[in-house]
Enzyme design. Structure first.
Site, PDB file in Angstrom:
ATOM      1  N   HIS A  75       0.791  -1.232   0.000  1.00  0.00           N
ATOM      2  CA  HIS A  75       0.000   0.000   0.000  1.00  0.00           C
ATOM      3  C   HIS A  75       0.827   1.288   0.000  1.00  0.00           C
ATOM      4  O   HIS A  75       0.296   2.363  -0.286  1.00  0.00           O
ATOM      5  CB  HIS A  75      -0.895  -0.037   1.251  1.00  0.00           C
ATOM      6  CG  HIS A  75      -2.179   0.697   1.121  1.00  0.00           C
ATOM      7  ND1 HIS A  75      -2.419   1.663   0.170  1.00  0.00           N
ATOM      8  CD2 HIS A  75      -3.322   0.615   1.842  1.00  0.00           C
ATOM      9  CE1 HIS A  75      -3.643   2.133   0.329  1.00  0.00           C
ATOM     10  NE2 HIS A  75      -4.207   1.509   1.320  1.00  0.00           N
TER      11      HIS A  75
ATOM     12  N   SER B 128      -9.197  11.689   0.413  1.00  0.00           N
ATOM     13  CA  SER B 128      -8.179  12.033  -0.579  1.00  0.00           C
ATOM     14  C   SER B 128      -7.821  13.516  -0.505  1.00  0.00           C
ATOM     15  O   SER B 128      -8.701  14.379  -0.476  1.00  0.00           O
ATOM     16  CB  SER B 128      -8.689  11.712  -1.979  1.00  0.00           C
ATOM     17  OG  SER B 128      -7.771  12.165  -2.946  1.00  0.00           O
TER      18      SER B 128
ATOM     19  N   GLN C 270     -14.167   4.029   1.964  1.00  0.00           N
ATOM     20  CA  GLN C 270     -15.043   3.768   0.827  1.00  0.00           C
ATOM     21  C   GLN C 270     -14.166   3.521  -0.396  1.00  0.00           C
ATOM     22  O   GLN C 270     -13.356   4.359  -0.766  1.00  0.00           O
ATOM     23  CB  GLN C 270     -15.967   4.967   0.555  1.00  0.00           C
ATOM     24  CG  GLN C 270     -16.832   4.746  -0.657  1.00  0.00           C
ATOM     25  CD  GLN C 270     -17.663   5.956  -1.072  1.00  0.00           C
ATOM     26  OE1 GLN C 270     -18.521   5.819  -1.927  1.00  0.00           O
ATOM     27  NE2 GLN C 270     -17.429   7.124  -0.498  1.00  0.00           N
TER      28      GLN C 270
END
Length: 641
Positions: A335, A451, A552
């Site tokens: 990641h 973000s 999400q």
């Protein structure tokens, strides 16, 4: 992550270099007093009153005029001037590279594709060849800087987003370190661009050259080479120890083992080939279980341990595409170089490519011209054999400890939520708070990734979803002795959704508190002999233990994302809202007696049903729909001290 991205046509992305991306602003540094006031507001209802009073005094001292906070804030403003992004290095180290836990489950998320139906091994290999061909096509777009620029959707939609993360998809490698890992980007004027993929099969690793004599291999060529690899891997006389297991260990343990490995030149050469590859393709054996969404996700998260496919991995590489003989397919992601949305965008591009090209019949061609793929060799001392046994045992513990379920809520989806005139993400986050409160009778520090790619080299900040307004709502809903009318509960639901939406806007515009406090803390390490009390206080430490870690990750194709919890007594909750359903991947650990993934999924279901019931009041004339957008205040006005 509450921001959905899509790629509008005719906007070509530029190179990730700072001089070629002048259109994006730098990440702002929020005002100090605003952050301190928001921090106290976020934590007041989550800690005992006496503890909060102590913390409040510590924060006031830290933020006093002429105090340490102001000194550090000034240094942070100077850092903002001098760097492309003032938090990126601090954030990368804190979130990933300093973390000593094993990558499977604890750090590496997985994307699970729709189940495939392979009739035989050739079908499996055709799929893998098609996928590799798609990777090469996508990488060519990246190399020529031809992928379109993402634009934000959701709150404050339409703004262009930083594309730098895309350029780490195939060029990154996480090198283990004894105290801190290193994220290596394969950009070198000395070394050539990687032109090979590593194929894992039967716990063995093979070099698959995808460019031979300056020609990119066709899908038929790739299929031919993959068949050769399967034949080579099936030769038991040639099999070597499952070295990939070492990468599943704790990061310091793997660094120690790697130090032993590199003493031998054969091992150094093999490691070099893996570290410089484009990606891994893992040809998995059947998992031996019913192919439910849950079981397929487990195969991607940890491979089922060393007795199944857990050693058929190399966890340091950023992208590992898994193609299982039983039809279990997906991608395991290291990641640190990029976030989930970027991974999904890449994956959806690949799957669309595969659908188009799979209509063509793939035949083997050029058989005689292609050199055989090369098996990577390992020299294993007794010390390495012992380390492998230890790694295998620890991976089995990870497998046994993970409590995981995939749950699809199909009573309604984001279409219904949008009809209530509110953000689906905010609605779902409030439902998660209600679910947690139902089970545990309290709220806890919650992480929802937001973000910040609106800014140059932006990654994410945190939306703290356990708001005071959420607590008021969940208490009202669960207090069955209360005579509060449903109309008042509806107002509390509106307040909770509004607060969540406000914090979301604050986060995506660079005004949230987590990155800011991290920056102040890391500067304090540099300028103070010891860490200030602000950052050793129990409330601050607790604020960073995210018992509920949520994100999400929406998709437009049939696939979903999942990951593990980030603390021993926590939950991971990844969700994918669709028009008529919402898919949840819930994770926790069996080692914690308080948590249960299936109970949490059930509590989520109950929360959604109850919240829909309240929404029906709105539609029956007792109030307007749950409008939130028009009440969102600008970030500078939110949570002012």
């Amino acid at each position: 992550m509450p921001i959905l991205e899509k790629t509008p046509p005719k906007m070509a992305a530029k190179s990730p270099s700072s001089e070629e991306e002048p259109g994006l602003p730098k990440l702002p540094v929020p005002p100090l007093q605003q952050t301190l006031a928001t921090y106290l507001r976020c934590m007041q209802h989550l800690v005992p009153e006496e503890q909060f009073r102590r913390s409040q005094a510590i924060v006031q001292q830290f933020g006093a005029p002429g105090g340490l906070g102001e000194t550090l804030q000034q240094k942070l403003l100077e850092r903002q001037e001098q760097t492309a992004n003032w938090v990126s290095e601090y954030w990368l180290n804190d979130m990933y590279l300093n973390n000593r836990l094993a990558l499977p489950v604890n750090s590496s998320p997985a994307v699970i594709f729709a189940r495939q139906h392979f009739q035989d091994t050739n079908d499996q290999l055709r799929f893998a060849a098609n996928l590799i061909s798609g990777v090469l096509s996508y990488k060519a777009l990246l190399d020529s800087h031809s992928i379109p620029i993402d634009c934000a959707k959701g709150q404050l939609s339409g703004q262009p987003l930083c594309m730098k993360q895309y350029y780490g998809l195939f060029s990154s490698y996480r090198l283990p370190g004894h105290t801190q890992d290193t994220l290596v980007a394969q950009k070198s004027s000395v070394m050539p661009e990687p032109e090979h993929v590593i194929v894992a099969c039967c716990n063995q690793f093979f070099v698959l050259d995808v460019v031979i004599n300056f020609r990119r291999l066709s899908e038929g060529d790739l299929f031919t080479q993959l068949r050769k690899i399967v034949r080579m891997a099936s030769n038991e006389d040639e099999r070597l120890p499952p070295i990939g297991l070492l990468t599943s260990d704790g990061r310091s343990e793997w660094a120690e083992a790697r130090t032993v490995l590199v003493k031998d030149s054969t091992n150094r050469d093999s490691l070099d080939m893996i570290e410089r590859c484009i990606c891994l393709v893992c040809l998995d054996a059947p998992g031996g279980m019913e192919l439910s969404d849950t079981n397929r996700a487990l195969q991607l998260l940890h491979g089922g341990g060393c007795s199944k496919n857990g050693a058929n991995r190399w966890y340091d590489k950023s992208l590992q595409f898994v193609v299982g003989r039983d039809g279990t397919c997906g991608v395991v992601c290291e990641h640190s170089p990029f976030d989930g949305i970027v991974l999904v965008q890449c994956t959806e591009h690949l799957l669309k490519h595969m659908v188009k090209s799979s209509k063509k019949m793939v035949r083997a061609d050029s058989v005689s011209e292609l050199p055989a793929p090369r098996r990577l060799r390992w020299k294993c001392s007794p010390e390495i054999q012992g380390l492998l046994a230890s790694s295998a045992e620890k991976l089995q513990q990870i497998v046994k400890n993970l409590d995981f379920t995939v749950y699809k809520f199909d009573d309604y989806g984001k279409t219904f939520i949008k009809q209530q005139k509110c953000s689906p993400d905010a609605f779902i986050q409030v439902a998660l708070q209600l679910a947690f409160y139902r089970l545990h009778g309290r709220l806890v520090p919650t992480y929802e990734s937001a973000s910040i790619r609106r800014f140059h080299e932006g990654r994410v900040d945190n939306i703290r979803s356990a708001t005071p307004e959420a607590l008021h709502f969940v208490k009202a809903i669960t207090d069955h002795a209360s005579a509060m009318p449903d109309s008042e509960k509806l107002l509390l639901l509106k307040d909770a959704i509004r607060a969540q939406t406000q914090y979301t806007v604050m986060a995506i515009t660079g005004m949230a508190i987590d990155n800011h406090l991290l920056g102040l803390r890391e500067l304090a390490r540099e300028v103070c002999k010891e860490l200030p009390e602000m950052f050793t206080d129990e409330t601050y430490l607790m604020s960073n233990r995210f018992v509920l870690s949520t994100s999400q990750v929406p998709t437009t194709m049939e696939m979903f994302c999942c990951y593990g919890p980030v603390v021993p007594n926590g939950y991971g909750a990844c969700y994918n809202p669709q028009p008529e359903s919402i898919l949840f991947c819930i994770s926790s650990f069996h080692g914690c007696k308080e948590t249960s993934s299936t109970k949490f999924a059930k509590a989520v279901e109950e929360s959604f049903i109850e919240m829909k019931g309240l929404c029906s009041l709105s539609q029956s004339g007792m109030g307007k729909p749950l409008a939130t957008k028009e009440k969102v205040t600008r970030p500078s006005q939110v949570h002012q001290p």
